[in-house]
Design a protein around this motif. Structure first.
Motif, PDB file in Angstrom:
ATOM      1  N   ARG A 254      43.048  35.818  53.465  1.00 28.76           N
ATOM      2  CA  ARG A 254      43.166  36.879  52.460  1.00 28.76           C
ATOM      3  C   ARG A 254      41.990  36.878  51.481  1.00 28.76           C
ATOM      4  O   ARG A 254      42.130  37.288  50.332  1.00 28.76           O
ATOM      5  CB  ARG A 254      44.493  36.757  51.716  1.00 28.76           C
ATOM      6  CG  ARG A 254      44.779  35.368  51.137  1.00 28.76           C
ATOM      7  CD  ARG A 254      46.175  35.315  50.551  1.00 28.76           C
ATOM      8  NE  ARG A 254      46.435  34.057  49.855  1.00 28.76           N
ATOM      9  CZ  ARG A 254      47.586  33.761  49.249  1.00 28.76           C
ATOM     10  NH1 ARG A 254      48.568  34.646  49.257  1.00 28.76           N
ATOM     11  NH2 ARG A 254      47.747  32.616  48.631  1.00 28.76           N
ATOM     12  N   LEU A 255      40.842  36.432  51.964  1.00 28.61           N
ATOM     13  CA  LEU A 255      39.659  36.373  51.117  1.00 28.61           C
ATOM     14  C   LEU A 255      39.279  37.738  50.546  1.00 28.61           C
ATOM     15  O   LEU A 255      38.921  37.850  49.373  1.00 28.61           O
ATOM     16  CB  LEU A 255      38.471  35.817  51.909  1.00 28.61           C
ATOM     17  CG  LEU A 255      38.357  34.306  52.018  1.00 28.61           C
ATOM     18  CD1 LEU A 255      37.231  33.934  52.965  1.00 28.61           C
ATOM     19  CD2 LEU A 255      38.134  33.681  50.641  1.00 28.61           C
ATOM     20  N   TRP A 256      39.341  38.749  51.379  1.00 30.11           N
ATOM     21  CA  TRP A 256      38.925  40.069  50.916  1.00 30.11           C
ATOM     22  C   TRP A 256      39.849  40.601  49.830  1.00 30.11           C
ATOM     23  O   TRP A 256      39.402  40.969  48.750  1.00 30.11           O
ATOM     24  CB  TRP A 256      38.866  41.059  52.081  1.00 30.11           C
ATOM     25  CG  TRP A 256      37.696  40.866  52.983  1.00 30.11           C
ATOM     26  CD1 TRP A 256      37.691  40.258  54.211  1.00 30.11           C
ATOM     27  CD2 TRP A 256      36.334  41.256  52.731  1.00 30.11           C
ATOM     28  NE1 TRP A 256      36.417  40.255  54.741  1.00 30.11           N
ATOM     29  CE2 TRP A 256      35.578  40.866  53.860  1.00 30.11           C
ATOM     30  CE3 TRP A 256      35.703  41.907  51.682  1.00 30.11           C
ATOM     31  CZ2 TRP A 256      34.212  41.112  53.953  1.00 30.11           C
ATOM     32  CZ3 TRP A 256      34.340  42.157  51.769  1.00 30.11           C
ATOM     33  CH2 TRP A 256      33.603  41.752  52.896  1.00 30.11           C
ATOM     34  N   ASP A 257      41.145  40.654  50.104  1.00 27.74           N
ATOM     35  CA  ASP A 257      42.076  41.298  49.179  1.00 27.74           C
ATOM     36  C   ASP A 257      42.234  40.549  47.871  1.00 27.74           C
ATOM     37  O   ASP A 257      42.274  41.149  46.795  1.00 27.74           O
ATOM     38  CB  ASP A 257      43.452  41.460  49.849  1.00 27.74           C
ATOM     39  CG  ASP A 257      43.428  42.498  50.960  1.00 27.74           C
ATOM     40  OD1 ASP A 257      42.570  43.393  50.900  1.00 27.74           O
ATOM     41  OD2 ASP A 257      44.260  42.394  51.882  1.00 27.74           O
TER      42      ASP A 257
ATOM     43  N   ALA B 216      34.768  42.181  42.937  1.00 27.09           N
ATOM     44  CA  ALA B 216      33.749  43.225  43.030  1.00 27.09           C
ATOM     45  C   ALA B 216      34.035  44.401  42.106  1.00 27.09           C
ATOM     46  O   ALA B 216      33.100  45.009  41.563  1.00 27.09           O
ATOM     47  CB  ALA B 216      33.628  43.703  44.475  1.00 27.09           C
ATOM     48  N   VAL B 217      35.319  44.744  41.897  1.00 30.28           N
ATOM     49  CA  VAL B 217      35.611  45.908  41.059  1.00 30.28           C
ATOM     50  C   VAL B 217      35.263  45.650  39.591  1.00 30.28           C
ATOM     51  O   VAL B 217      35.172  46.586  38.792  1.00 30.28           O
ATOM     52  CB  VAL B 217      37.089  46.345  41.180  1.00 30.28           C
ATOM     53  CG1 VAL B 217      37.378  46.875  42.571  1.00 30.28           C
ATOM     54  CG2 VAL B 217      38.045  45.215  40.820  1.00 30.28           C
ATOM     55  N   LEU B 218      35.027  44.398  39.241  1.00 30.51           N
ATOM     56  CA  LEU B 218      34.588  44.090  37.880  1.00 30.51           C
ATOM     57  C   LEU B 218      33.235  44.746  37.587  1.00 30.51           C
ATOM     58  O   LEU B 218      32.906  45.015  36.429  1.00 30.51           O
ATOM     59  CB  LEU B 218      34.484  42.572  37.705  1.00 30.51           C
ATOM     60  CG  LEU B 218      34.594  42.000  36.289  1.00 30.51           C
ATOM     61  CD1 LEU B 218      35.972  42.274  35.714  1.00 30.51           C
ATOM     62  CD2 LEU B 218      34.324  40.505  36.300  1.00 30.51           C
TER      63      LEU B 218
ATOM     64  N   LEU C 198      41.647  47.326  36.861  1.00 31.47           N
ATOM     65  CA  LEU C 198      40.636  47.884  37.762  1.00 31.47           C
ATOM     66  C   LEU C 198      41.135  47.890  39.200  1.00 31.47           C
ATOM     67  O   LEU C 198      41.870  46.995  39.610  1.00 31.47           O
ATOM     68  CB  LEU C 198      39.349  47.055  37.663  1.00 31.47           C
ATOM     69  CG  LEU C 198      38.794  46.850  36.254  1.00 31.47           C
ATOM     70  CD1 LEU C 198      37.666  45.833  36.278  1.00 31.47           C
ATOM     71  CD2 LEU C 198      38.319  48.163  35.666  1.00 31.47           C
ATOM     72  N   GLY C 199      40.696  48.873  39.951  1.00 29.80           N
ATOM     73  CA  GLY C 199      41.020  48.936  41.372  1.00 29.80           C
ATOM     74  C   GLY C 199      42.425  49.401  41.694  1.00 29.80           C
ATOM     75  O   GLY C 199      42.891  49.201  42.817  1.00 29.80           O
TER      76      GLY C 199
ATOM     77  N   ILE D 153      44.732  46.667  47.180  1.00 29.83           N
ATOM     78  CA  ILE D 153      46.128  46.247  47.318  1.00 29.83           C
ATOM     79  C   ILE D 153      46.572  45.519  46.059  1.00 29.83           C
ATOM     80  O   ILE D 153      47.667  45.737  45.541  1.00 29.83           O
ATOM     81  CB  ILE D 153      46.291  45.332  48.548  1.00 29.83           C
ATOM     82  CG1 ILE D 153      45.975  46.112  49.827  1.00 29.83           C
ATOM     83  CG2 ILE D 153      47.703  44.755  48.611  1.00 29.83           C
ATOM     84  CD1 ILE D 153      46.006  45.247  51.074  1.00 29.83           C
ATOM     85  N   HIS D 154      45.703  44.641  45.553  1.00 28.97           N
ATOM     86  CA  HIS D 154      45.984  43.886  44.335  1.00 28.97           C
ATOM     87  C   HIS D 154      44.970  44.301  43.275  1.00 28.97           C
ATOM     88  O   HIS D 154      43.784  43.991  43.398  1.00 28.97           O
ATOM     89  CB  HIS D 154      45.888  42.375  44.588  1.00 28.97           C
ATOM     90  CG  HIS D 154      46.775  41.887  45.691  1.00 28.97           C
ATOM     91  ND1 HIS D 154      48.126  41.738  45.542  1.00 28.97           N
ATOM     92  CD2 HIS D 154      46.487  41.530  46.970  1.00 28.97           C
ATOM     93  CE1 HIS D 154      48.649  41.305  46.676  1.00 28.97           C
ATOM     94  NE2 HIS D 154      47.678  41.172  47.559  1.00 28.97           N
ATOM     95  N   SER D 155      45.404  44.995  42.245  1.00 30.66           N
ATOM     96  CA  SER D 155      44.491  45.414  41.184  1.00 30.66           C
ATOM     97  C   SER D 155      44.045  44.204  40.362  1.00 30.66           C
ATOM     98  O   SER D 155      44.663  43.143  40.391  1.00 30.66           O
ATOM     99  CB  SER D 155      45.152  46.458  40.284  1.00 30.66           C
ATOM    100  OG  SER D 155      46.340  45.933  39.723  1.00 30.66           O
TER     101      SER D 155
END
Length: 235
Positions: A51-54, A61-63, A197-198, A203-205
């Motif tokens: 689950r590295l990406w999510d 990254a959204v920061l 953010l996001g 999936i997880h903000s």
């Protein structure tokens, strides 16, 4: 650093929107390094690899959405490079300093920076208190480093007069802000801003906190000393 011997976690569609087509290959390469070397070296747990990406890369990254263009960024307690290395990948315009006290982690960061060819990243071994560039960074960031009161004391001395702390925090960040009221006032901070953010893309903000200075003109100035008892006016 050896190349990964295990397959990297599959790239989710959301990553293309967050990193962009030009930087996505670097993000995928970093994900592969974390999935193998990060686990082997104990920087992330084995259960985190799928689950590295999510839960890690996209959340960090959204920061970048709230970081100004061409900013200098200091990531304290960088660990495996989260969020600092992710920000450097997503935003080549940023100048990123990764601050981490543990040798095995800085060794990984140095090797990752070289392997990814990131010329906008500097790795510094030490604690936030050891960083000599006081009040020099446009943004000071971190992820799961410490409770807010301690984080403020470590981070704000590095924030430039018109910069800000932009830290990733948990969903209880509002309660932390209330508990840290005294510290915020003592340090001369402005009213904190809680960011989510996001929400529309992940999936997880990500919950983040932005703290700037209340009076930039006083940043770096020592508070005046109270007069000695002998100097006080007698009634």
């Amino acid at each position: 650093m050896t190349g990964p011997t295990e397959p990297a976690p599959p790239t989710p569609e959301a990553a293309r929107g967050v990193f962009g087509s030009a930087r996505l290959p670097l993000a995928e390469q970093y994900a592969a390094l974390l999935a193998h070397e990060g686990v082997v070296r104990g920087l992330i747990g084995p259960r985190e690899a799928p689950r590295l990406w999510d839960r890690h890369l996209l959340n960090c990254a959204v920061l970048a959405e709230v970081i100004p263009a061409n900013a200098s960024v200091c990531d304290i307690g960088s660990g495996a490079g989260l969020p600092g290395l992710v920000l450097a990948i997503a935003r080549p315009d940023l100048r990123v300093t990764l601050v981490e006290p543990l040798l095995r982690r800085t060794a990984f960061l140095d090797e990752a920076v070289e392997q990814l060819g990131l010329d906008n990243v500097t790795v510094t071994r030490g604690r936030a208190e050891d960083v000599s560039e006081r009040h020099c960074f446009d943004v000071v960031t971190s992820r799961a480093v410490a409770p807010l009161e301690r984080l403020l004391r470590w981070s704000m001395p590095l924030v430039s007069p018109h910069g800000a702390l932009v830290a990733m925090k948990g969903s209880s960040v509002a309660a932390e802000v209330v508990e840290s009221g005294t510290t915020l006032r003592k340090l001369g901070c402005a009213e904190p801003e809680i960011l989510v953010l996001g929400e529309d893309s992940l999936i997880h903000s990500t919950h983040a906190l932005r703290v700037a200075w209340a009076d930039p003109s006083r940043v770096g100035l020592r508070p005046p000393r109270p007069p000695r008892p002998s100097q006080r006016r007698r009634r």
